[in-house]
Write a protein that holds these residues in place. Structure first.
Motif, PDB file in Angstrom:
ATOM      1  N   MET A 172       0.815  -1.203  -0.147  1.00  0.00           N
ATOM      2  CA  MET A 172       0.097  -0.051   0.166  1.00  0.00           C
ATOM      3  C   MET A 172       0.672   1.231  -0.006  1.00  0.00           C
ATOM      4  N   VAL A 173       2.025   1.190   0.802  1.00  0.00           N
ATOM      5  CA  VAL A 173       2.870   2.500   0.892  1.00  0.00           C
ATOM      6  C   VAL A 173       3.719   2.547  -0.546  1.00  0.00           C
ATOM      7  N   GLY A 174       3.982   1.409  -1.066  1.00  0.00           N
ATOM      8  CA  GLY A 174       4.532   1.516  -2.262  1.00  0.00           C
ATOM      9  C   GLY A 174       3.501   2.117  -3.481  1.00  0.00           C
ATOM     10  N   ARG A 175       2.503   1.684  -3.510  1.00  0.00           N
ATOM     11  CA  ARG A 175       1.293   2.246  -4.406  1.00  0.00           C
ATOM     12  C   ARG A 175       1.179   3.662  -4.177  1.00  0.00           C
ATOM     13  N   LYS A 220       2.571  15.462 -12.738  1.00  0.00           N
ATOM     14  CA  LYS A 220       1.464  16.136 -13.573  1.00  0.00           C
ATOM     15  C   LYS A 220       1.363  17.614 -12.771  1.00  0.00           C
ATOM     16  N   ILE A 221       1.768  17.886 -11.688  1.00  0.00           N
ATOM     17  CA  ILE A 221       1.682  19.309 -10.954  1.00  0.00           C
ATOM     18  C   ILE A 221       2.888  19.968 -11.554  1.00  0.00           C
ATOM     19  N   ASN A 272       1.579   6.661  -6.627  1.00  0.00           N
ATOM     20  CA  ASN A 272       0.760   7.720  -7.161  1.00  0.00           C
ATOM     21  C   ASN A 272       1.170   9.245  -6.691  1.00  0.00           C
ATOM     22  N   ASN A 273       1.900   9.282  -5.758  1.00  0.00           N
ATOM     23  CA  ASN A 273       2.453  10.504  -5.330  1.00  0.00           C
ATOM     24  C   ASN A 273       3.309  10.940  -6.298  1.00  0.00           C
TER      25      ASN A 273
END
Length: 89
Positions: free
Chosen positions: A21-24, A35-36, A28-29
Motif C-alpha cells: 500500500m505504501v509503495g502504491r 502532473k503538477i 501515485n504521489n
C-alpha cells in the motif's frame, strides 16, 4: 487460543499488505507530482503568452488602431518582405 504460527503468519501478511500500500501511495504521489510540475510549466507558458499579448495590445493602444509607416515605392518582392518580418511569441 490461536496458534503462535497463525498469528505470526497473519502479522506477516498484514505487514506485506501495508508495504504494498505504501509503495502504491508513493507511486501515485510521484505521478501526481509529475502532473503538477507539468501543469506549472504550462501555466508559466500561458502567463508568458498573456504578458506578450498585453505588451502588443498596449503598443497598439499607444500607436492607435493603424500604424503609419513611411510610404515608398515597392521595390521588394513579397517573399523578400516576408523574410524581413519576424513575429516572436
Amino acid at each position: 487460543m490461536p496458534d503462535h504460527d497463525d498469528v505470526a503468519n497473519s502479522l506477516e501478511q498484514l505487514l506485506e499488505s501495508l508495504i504494498k500500500m505504501v509503495g502504491r501511495a508513493n507511486k501515485n504521489n510521484d505521478n501526481l507530482q509529475n502532473k503538477i510540475n507539468l501543469m506549472n510549466q504550462n501555466m508559466e507558458s500561458l502567463q508568458k503568452r498573456i504578458s506578450q499579448l498585453e505588451w502588443i495590445l498596449k503598443g497598439q493602444l499607444k500607436d492607435g488602431p493603424f500604424r503609419n509607416y513611411p510610404t515608398h515605392p515597392h521595390t521588394h518582392t513579397t517573399s523578400e518582405i516576408h523574410d524581413h518580418i519576424s513575429v516572436h511569441f
